[in-house]
Design an enzyme around this catalytic site. Structure first.
Site, PDB file in Angstrom:
ATOM      1  CG  HIS A  81      -2.131  -0.789   1.085  1.00 32.17           C
ATOM      2  ND1 HIS A  81      -3.086  -1.070   1.893  1.00 32.17           N
ATOM      3  CD2 HIS A  81      -2.374  -1.983   0.369  1.00 32.17           C
ATOM      4  CE1 HIS A  81      -3.958  -2.000   1.708  1.00 32.17           C
ATOM      5  NE2 HIS A  81      -3.292  -2.575   0.886  1.00 32.17           N
ATOM      6  CD  GLU A  83      -1.657   4.791   3.058  1.00 34.42           C
ATOM      7  OE1 GLU A  83      -2.812   5.332   3.860  1.00 34.42           O
ATOM      8  OE2 GLU A  83      -1.548   3.825   2.541  1.00 34.42           O
ATOM      9  CB  CYS A 114      -1.621   1.806   6.041  1.00 33.44           C
ATOM     10  SG  CYS A 114      -1.451   0.852   4.385  1.00 33.44           S
TER      11      CYS A 114
END
Length: 316
Positions: A81, A83, A114
């Site tokens: 992801h 992040e 995240c």
């Protein structure tokens, strides 16, 4: 940028926070710049075919350390992801695993994974743009919000109990419209309201009650219908309560004319006391905040009738 959410760390915990009024405009302008960069990364990720429309930027000393986007498709990695990718790249670039002097800007509310990575890397501040619902609306898995929403649903339940106590205190004639609930292991330990009138004790605020017959409540949380005054906040800290969730801002009490209540905000916010607190502090928003604020208006007439009656008796 008025809807941007700001989250800051407090000694390893995560808590909702907002800038002091005097700093608000400068923070908003600065945040806008870096959040815009994160949004640009979200577009870039889709354009490049790397992954979903999510971007993240890690910042240190007002300089961008890394600017990344979702890499799930490109890396064939469901954990890549935006992040997480930004945290990984920032750690590599700075050659360390601890990012406590850094901030992260995310185009969308982080998922639980995240958020965990943000917590583990000790990032001191998170600013995100869109709510998870915006991603859910176009078909992304709603698990993004589920784990975090479960916490919010839990908070809503206990905060509602504290608000009920606030009403109860005025109805019983015991004191002002303030309620508090202490929780341990998802169970209510005590549910109390302001007892100033009934106890003839100005310190008998709901948040300052004794709990569990011990002075250390480090395994407990407290839910308060309104922002605690400095005395109550001090009691919460001294009892080592690990988490505070409150509903209405002090201003809601000030608005109906509760004497001297404005020092609640001044003493705490003006000194940065919240920022130095060794506990997680969460201010309710949305419907929960409105319900908590309504307590004051709905109990105003009866509360001041009780207060005036007590003053008259004292003057006889």
């Amino acid at each position: 940028m008025e809807e941007t959410k700001v989250i800051e760390t407090k000694d390893g915990t995560i808590a909702v926070a907002s800038a002091f009024p005097g700093q608000q405009e400068a923070v908003r302008d600065r945040d806008h710049k870096f959040l815009t960069r994160a949004v640009e990364e979200a577009y870039k990720g889709v354009e490049c075919g790397h992954g979903g429309p999510f971007g993240a930027v890690v910042v240190r000393d007002d300089e961008v350390v890394v600017s990344c986007h979702n890499m799930v498709l490109n890396n064939t990695d469901p954990s890549a992801h935006a992040e997480v990718t930004a945290i990984r790249e920032a750690c590599k670039k700075l050659n360390r695993i601890e990012l406590s002097d850094c901030e992260i800007y995310a185009s969308c509310e982080p998922c639980p994974m995240c958020f965990g990575a943000i917590h583990l890397s000790r990032l001191k501040r998170l600013v995100y743009g869109a709510n998870a619902e915006a991603a859910i609306a176009i078909g992304f898995d709603d698990f993004i919000a589920d784990a975090l929403r479960a916490v919010r649903d839990r908070d809503r339940r206990f905060l509602t109990r504290a608000v009920e106590e606030a009403y109860n205190g005025v109805e019983c004639g015991h004191g002002g419209p303030f309620g508090a609930v202490v929780v341990r292991d998802n169970e209510v330990v005590v549910s109390c309201h302001n007892m100033v009138f009934i106890n003839t004790d100005p310190s008998a605020h709901a948040e300052a009650c004794k709990k569990l017959n011990r002075i250390d409540l480090s395994d407990c949380e407290i839910y308060a219908s309104c922002e605690p005054c400095p005395m109550c906040f001090g009691a919460i800290q001294l009892s080592r309560i690990k988490r505070l969730v409150y509903g209405a801002n002090a201003e809601a009490a000030i608005a109906i004319g509760i004497d001297l209540i404005d020092f609640i905000a001044d003493a705490l916010r003006g000194t940065g006391f919240y920022e130095k607190a060794h506990l997680e502090i969460i201010k309710a928003d949305g419907t929960e905040a409105v319900i908590a604020e309504q307590v004051f208006e709905k109990t105003k007439e009866k509360f001041f009738r009780l207060l005036n009656s007590i003053k008259e008796k004292a003057n006889r």
